[in-house]
Scaffold this motif. Sequence first.
Motif, mmCIF file in Angstrom:
data_model
loop_
_atom_site.group_PDB
_atom_site.id
_atom_site.type_symbol
_atom_site.label_atom_id
_atom_site.label_comp_id
_atom_site.label_asym_id
_atom_site.label_seq_id
_atom_site.Cartn_x
_atom_site.Cartn_y
_atom_site.Cartn_z
ATOM 1 N N LEU A 64 0.841 -1.192 0.000
ATOM 2 C CA LEU A 64 0.000 0.000 0.000
ATOM 3 C C LEU A 64 0.881 1.249 0.000
ATOM 4 O O LEU A 64 1.769 1.396 0.840
ATOM 5 C CB LEU A 64 -0.908 -0.005 1.243
ATOM 6 N N ILE A 69 0.571 5.346 0.235
ATOM 7 C CA ILE A 69 -0.284 6.488 0.530
ATOM 8 C C ILE A 69 0.415 7.751 0.023
ATOM 9 O O ILE A 69 1.523 8.079 0.463
ATOM 10 C CB ILE A 69 -0.551 6.635 2.042
ATOM 11 N N LEU A 122 -3.738 3.876 10.302
ATOM 12 C CA LEU A 122 -3.652 2.846 9.273
ATOM 13 C C LEU A 122 -2.262 2.222 9.244
ATOM 14 O O LEU A 122 -2.114 0.996 9.240
ATOM 15 C CB LEU A 122 -3.989 3.458 7.915
ATOM 16 N N CYS A 154 3.311 -0.769 3.979
ATOM 17 C CA CYS A 154 2.598 0.514 3.961
ATOM 18 C C CYS A 154 3.606 1.650 3.963
ATOM 19 O O CYS A 154 4.309 1.873 4.954
ATOM 20 C CB CYS A 154 1.674 0.623 5.174
ATOM 21 N N ILE A 194 -3.187 5.047 -2.899
ATOM 22 C CA ILE A 194 -4.325 5.838 -2.424
ATOM 23 C C ILE A 194 -3.842 7.257 -2.126
ATOM 24 O O ILE A 194 -2.795 7.441 -1.511
ATOM 25 C CB ILE A 194 -4.954 5.222 -1.157
ATOM 26 N N ASP A 204 -4.172 10.771 -0.184
ATOM 27 C CA ASP A 204 -4.703 11.251 1.090
ATOM 28 C C ASP A 204 -4.741 12.772 1.091
ATOM 29 O O ASP A 204 -3.709 13.435 0.968
ATOM 30 C CB ASP A 204 -3.823 10.756 2.241
ATOM 31 N N THR A 242 -9.426 8.123 4.100
ATOM 32 C CA THR A 242 -8.321 7.328 3.558
ATOM 33 C C THR A 242 -8.234 5.978 4.246
ATOM 34 O O THR A 242 -8.050 4.938 3.592
ATOM 35 C CB THR A 242 -6.989 8.089 3.735
ATOM 36 N N CYS A 289 -11.067 3.764 2.957
ATOM 37 C CA CYS A 289 -10.783 3.292 1.598
ATOM 38 C C CYS A 289 -9.783 2.142 1.618
ATOM 39 O O CYS A 289 -9.964 1.134 0.932
ATOM 40 C CB CYS A 289 -10.238 4.434 0.746
ATOM 41 N N ALA A 290 -8.733 2.310 2.409
ATOM 42 C CA ALA A 290 -7.716 1.266 2.501
ATOM 43 C C ALA A 290 -8.294 -0.002 3.114
ATOM 44 O O ALA A 290 -7.978 -1.113 2.673
ATOM 45 C CB ALA A 290 -6.542 1.770 3.331
ATOM 46 N N LEU A 305 -8.229 -3.300 0.869
ATOM 47 C CA LEU A 305 -7.387 -4.418 1.316
ATOM 48 C C LEU A 305 -8.223 -5.656 1.620
ATOM 49 O O LEU A 305 -7.786 -6.789 1.359
ATOM 50 C CB LEU A 305 -6.584 -4.015 2.552
#
Length: 298
Positions: free
Chosen positions: A95, A97, A114, A123, A176, A178, A223, A226-227, A231
């Motif tokens: 992921l 961001i 997150l 991440c 994604i 943010d 955010t 959404c994650a 996921l």
Amino acid sequence: MELQKEARTPRDPVARLPRASRSRKPDEEERREGGSAPAATALDAEADGASADGLWELPVEPAERRPECSRCSRPQKVCLCPFLPVHPLHISTHLYIIQHPAEENKVLRTVPLLAACLPQDKCKVKIGRRFSEERDPELSTVCRKSDTLILYPGAEAANLEEFILDSPIYPSTIIIIDGTWSQAKDIFYKNSLFRLPKQVQLKTSISSQYVIRAQPTNRCLSTLECAAVALSILEKNNYIQEILLRPLQALCSFQLQHGAQIRLSKEHLLKNGLYPKPMPKNKRKLRKMELLMNSIKI
């Protein structure tokens, strides 16, 4: 997505003193005080000036920031770690961001929560407005891979659940953005790198639980949300969504218990005649308002 308050010295009350003393003429002071005033006034002015100079020389103490938890990045007194998983979730998806700089210092940001739930190597947060191959070779490489997706709604975006069913290559990375919706739009359209991956969006009927921050519509998600949804789809595990939403629910619950108010979406306010501002005169903004009122996705 606490700000330090700038410490200020008491400029105005002190700065006026010497000016007030200088504004009086010697003959006026002499008449007022029987001839002895000029010397006394000069001494008073000198003393006032010395006092003012002494104040300017005093050190300014910076405002102290409350100690933060090293895991959830919340002030230690309101740490949310009890609502985080004991160990980072085991996921195979990477992921990324892309965070607008304005989000970095916001008190109620969700990205630290997150990141605290996921492995560090899965991440990564990239902060900035503009990205290029020269500035960020790693991100450039990621965007050029065929198994990378970017989550951003639009006419060209495929539904994520449907896309992974038909795609010959299963996605391994999702990006994604943010920020506010206007900030996210600016980042997406002004960085050509982000139009290289396949664009996808979430088709979900759930409403945002991030009720302490206003959203354009009832379907807009934070955010973190959404994650969590993305996921859970990519990992084929709904438990991931449940785990990731726990700290957000705790954050909102705590804020509401301590004076925060539920922030209704702009769509809800417009539909129910509660919007507190006058309608915009700009035709483009007015059209957006009309679309919200008619529940047409922008």
